[in-house]
Each structure stands twice: as structure tokens, then as C-alpha cells.
Design a protein around this motif. Structure first.
Motif, PDB file in Angstrom:
ATOM      1  N   UNK A 160       0.830  -1.206   0.000  1.00  0.00           N
ATOM      2  CA  UNK A 160       0.000   0.000   0.000  1.00  0.00           C
ATOM      3  C   UNK A 160       0.865   1.258   0.000  1.00  0.00           C
ATOM      4  N   UNK A 161       1.967   1.221   0.752  1.00  0.00           N
ATOM      5  CA  UNK A 161       2.866   2.376   0.802  1.00  0.00           C
ATOM      6  C   UNK A 161       3.567   2.588  -0.534  1.00  0.00           C
ATOM      7  N   UNK A 162       4.035   1.495  -1.129  1.00  0.00           N
ATOM      8  CA  UNK A 162       4.741   1.600  -2.402  1.00  0.00           C
ATOM      9  C   UNK A 162       3.811   2.083  -3.509  1.00  0.00           C
ATOM     10  N   UNK A 163       2.579   1.572  -3.503  1.00  0.00           N
ATOM     11  CA  UNK A 163       1.594   2.003  -4.500  1.00  0.00           C
ATOM     12  C   UNK A 163       1.303   3.489  -4.361  1.00  0.00           C
ATOM     13  N   UNK A 164       1.179   3.957  -3.117  1.00  0.00           N
ATOM     14  CA  UNK A 164       0.904   5.378  -2.878  1.00  0.00           C
ATOM     15  C   UNK A 164       2.050   6.251  -3.383  1.00  0.00           C
ATOM     16  N   UNK A 165       3.290   5.789  -3.206  1.00  0.00           N
ATOM     17  CA  UNK A 165       4.449   6.544  -3.686  1.00  0.00           C
ATOM     18  C   UNK A 165       4.424   6.667  -5.208  1.00  0.00           C
ATOM     19  N   UNK A 166       4.089   5.564  -5.880  1.00  0.00           N
ATOM     20  CA  UNK A 166       4.012   5.588  -7.349  1.00  0.00           C
ATOM     21  C   UNK A 166       2.871   6.495  -7.799  1.00  0.00           C
ATOM     22  N   UNK A 167       1.763   6.433  -7.069  1.00  0.00           N
ATOM     23  CA  UNK A 167       0.602   7.258  -7.416  1.00  0.00           C
ATOM     24  C   UNK A 167       0.927   8.751  -7.303  1.00  0.00           C
ATOM     25  N   UNK A 168       1.848   9.081  -6.393  1.00  0.00           N
ATOM     26  CA  UNK A 168       2.264  10.475  -6.231  1.00  0.00           C
ATOM     27  C   UNK A 168       3.300  10.894  -7.273  1.00  0.00           C
ATOM     28  N   UNK A 169       3.710   9.937  -8.118  1.00  0.00           N
ATOM     29  CA  UNK A 169       4.645  10.268  -9.184  1.00  0.00           C
ATOM     30  C   UNK A 169       6.093   9.979  -8.877  1.00  0.00           C
ATOM     31  N   UNK A 170       6.373   9.313  -7.747  1.00  0.00           N
ATOM     32  CA  UNK A 170       7.765   9.005  -7.432  1.00  0.00           C
ATOM     33  C   UNK A 170       8.295   7.957  -8.401  1.00  0.00           C
TER      34      UNK A 170
END
Length: 361
Positions: free
Chosen positions: A74-84
Motif C-alpha cells: 500500500x505504501x509503495x503504491x501510494x508513492x508511485x501514485x504520487x509520481x515518485x
């Protein structure tokens, strides 16, 4: 074992030979190499250990620096969703990648768009599977319990009751319900009545066991390699076994496709396959060759492995494997770690070798 198939992916689908990307990289001018000199890899914590080992050999071989970030899906997905930026992502369950496809977070293939299969699935590559296992804390009253014995203990209301911890998120989401349902509908009621502790990640689940908060956890066989002295592992029998795939995929924020492809090739090289097998992963089209010092030991090993519900085949020892005995056991659909678990203390057992099945015959 259920055959969970994912279409192979490579951003360089037009390159047919493995290793060509590595050669092309070495021939690029320094200005181009600088662009591809760093690779960002995200990994769910439970599937990170083999990647951590392989990144070192990959860096030494290519000069490409690999930065790894491990965490909950969930944390990794959120980071990707933010454009990281994330060039490669390793996950321990296909349904997590499915959600990313739905949210537009996995890259879509630019080739074979006419294929009837969802083109986004071409961005996944199956690494292997892990076995569902009950892990108990060494030194507790419940050390060595298997799943059936644990359920019997819970349903009988024995005193003391085992303290149980289960995952409520990540790659183990829902796994205990599936195993319990296969065991028997009343098993779910027994587990819920025991008021288990809940963990939101593989790491938290393991910590519950090693700190004594739990006497038993339901997790993956690969957990035993994290804190082996503290855990006793009992792999669930086939009748109630449930497996999920470990995959590698490319998110939309990938900025180094060439480096990502080279690292994927490294993961699927013989060195990479052996590393995953030794750490507990069952690999597609791979198995384990067990060698022994006598024919008597071969027969004893065959009985032990058959009792463990493994698919075994006694074959002549291939010439390239040194052995005192002319016969060996080929074990299909398993990992080197699991074979060692059953044979390591057996007198007469020599060694186990992760092997590609096709290369044996």
C-alpha cells in the motif's frame, strides 16, 4: 499446484536474445551510460530478500547502481501514485498488481495491442510461488504444531490457548480464511473466537512471533529464512495449501527501461533462479536434484520426501553433478529450501541442486 501464468514482459520485446541488452549498454557512450547509471527498485518487504542479494551481483556486473525501497504494498503504491520514480516493482500477490492496472499505475505495452489478453498484463513477469505455512515459536508450548493440530487446540478450548497472529493486509490478505475454509467451515469460527492479533505487513507478522506476542502465525515458507532460530515451520498439506505468485512489473513512473530490462534478465538468469530457490521460492519449470552417498540413502530420502507430499522421481545422477551414488532424486515443483528442510538432518544426504527440469533430460 495450480498453474498461475503471467505473460512475459520486457520493454525491449524486439530483442530476442537474453544478454543483448547488457552488451548494448556496455557499448553506449559515457553520456548515455550516465543516464542509465541508476535503477530504482521498489519491493514488498516479504519478497525483498532475494532481490537484495541479486542487486549486489548485478551492480558488480553492470556498474548500474540499484537503489531499493522496501515496504508495504500500500505504501509503495501510494508513492508511485504520487509520481515518485520506480523502475521496477516486486510484489507478492497478483491481485495487488491487478489493482494497479485498474488505477493506471502499470505501464501498458506498446506492442501486440491486438492480443486478446489485457496488454497491461504483459508488464508482469512471474518469478515463482511461495508455500503457505504455519510458523510456531521455538520454546513455546505449541512448537511444531501443524495447522490441523492448531485448529483442534483452538476448537477444544484447551488451556492455555495458543496466541495466534494473522495478516490483515498485503500479500497474505484473506489467506487464512481460504486455508481455514478448505480445512472445514468451523475452523473459521475457531480462529475468530481465539481473538487473534492482526498484522498489516509480513514484517509485523514475523515480529509478533519472535517477540512472543504470538505463538503461531500463518505466513509463507520463506519467512523461516528471516529468523530461522526462532521459528519452526510446518508447510500446509496440499489439501488446504494456497499459493500466490511473486511477480516483477514496471510502473508508469519507470525512467530507466533499459536498466530495468537488464535487471529482469539477471533475476531470470541461472544465478538468479538458484538464489530464489535457495530462499524458498518454487520456480516455473525448475525443480531440485538431491544427491546421496548410497542407494540405501536414496530410498530413505524418497520416503521422507514422498511423506512430505512432494513429487519425486529417482533418476540416474547426471554427470555434471558429483556424487558417490549413481542415483539421485529429482523433486518437481518445489524449492531447494524446502528439500533441505526435510533432508538436512538425514544421514547419507549429500546436497541439493536447484535445476531447470529441461536441462536434466
Amino acid at each position: 499446484m495450480n498453474s498461475l501464468h503471467f505473460h512475459e514482459w520486457s520493454p525491449f520485446n524486439n530483442l530476442s536474445q537474453r544478454g543483448q541488452r547488457m552488451s548494448d549498454f556496455k557499448q553506449k557512450p559515457d553520456s548515455m551510460k550516465k543516464k542509465f547509471s541508476e535503477l530504482i527498485v521498489f519491493s514488498a518487504g516479504g519478497v525483498a530478500p532475494p532481490l537484495t542479494v541479486l542487486k549486489r551481483s548485478f551492480q558488480a556486473r553492470t556498474g548500474i547502481a540499484v537503489k531499493m525501497y522496501n515496504g508495504r504494498p500500500e505504501e509503495l503504491t501510494a508513492m508511485i501514485q504520487k509520481g515518485e520514480r520506480c523502475d521496477l516493482l516486486s510484489l507478492g500477490a497478483g491481485f495487488i498488481a491487478d489493482a494497479m492496472v485498474s488505477n493506471g499505475l502499470l505501464k501498458e505495452s506498446s506492442v501486440n495491442m491486438e492480443c486478446s489478453v489485457n496488454s497491461a498484463l504483459r508488464q508482469r513477469k512471474l518469478i515463482g510461488w511461495r508455500d503457505l505455512a504455519l510458523l510456531t515459536r521455538r520454546g513455546s508450548s505449541f512448537e511444531g504444531f501443524d495447522f490441523s493440530r492448531l485448529i483442534s487446540c483452538l476448537s477444544s478450548g484447551s488451556n492455555p490457548l495458543p496466541k495466534l497472529s494473522l495478516a490483515s493486509a498485503g500479500c497474505l490478505t484473506g489467506i487464512w480464511e481460504m486455508a481455514a475454509l478448505k480445512h472445514g467451515p468451523s475452523s473459521i469460527d475457531s480462529i475468530i473466537a481465539a481473538k487473534p492479533a492482526w498484522a498489516t505487513s509480513c514484517g509485523e507478522l514475523i515480529s509478533h512471533l519472535v517477540t512472543g506476542r504470538a505463538d503461531a502465525i500463518l505466513g509463507w515458507n520463506t519467512f523461516a529464512g528471516f529468523r530461522d532460530p526462532d521459528m519452526f515451520m510446518s508447510i500446509l498439506p496440499e489439501a488446504i495449501q494456497f499459493r500466490r505468485p511473486t511477480i516483477i512489473c514496471s510502473p508508469v513512473t519507470c525512467a530507466n527501461q533499459e536498466g530495468a530490462s537488464a535487471f529482469v534478465d539477471h533475476i531470470f538468469s541461472e544465478q538468479g533462479r538458484i538464489q530464489y530457490s535457495q530462499m524458498g521460492w518454487t520456480l516455473p519449470d525448475w525443480g531440485v536434484l538431491a544427491t546421496f552417498d548410497s542407494a540405501t540413502s536414496v530410498m530413505k530420502g524418497e520416503r521422507l520426501l514422498t511423506d512430505a507430499e512432494l513429487s519425486v522421481e529417482t533418476i540416474p545422477t547426471p554427470r555434471r553433478f558429483s556424487s558417490d551414488c549413481g542415483s539421485s532424486i529429482l523433486i518437481h515443483n518445489t524449492s531447494a529450501a524446502r528439500v533441505l528442510f526435510h533432508l538436512s538432518e538425514m544421514k547419507g544426504f549429500a546436497k541439493c541442486h536447484p535445476v531447470e527440469i529441461a536441462s536434466i533430460f
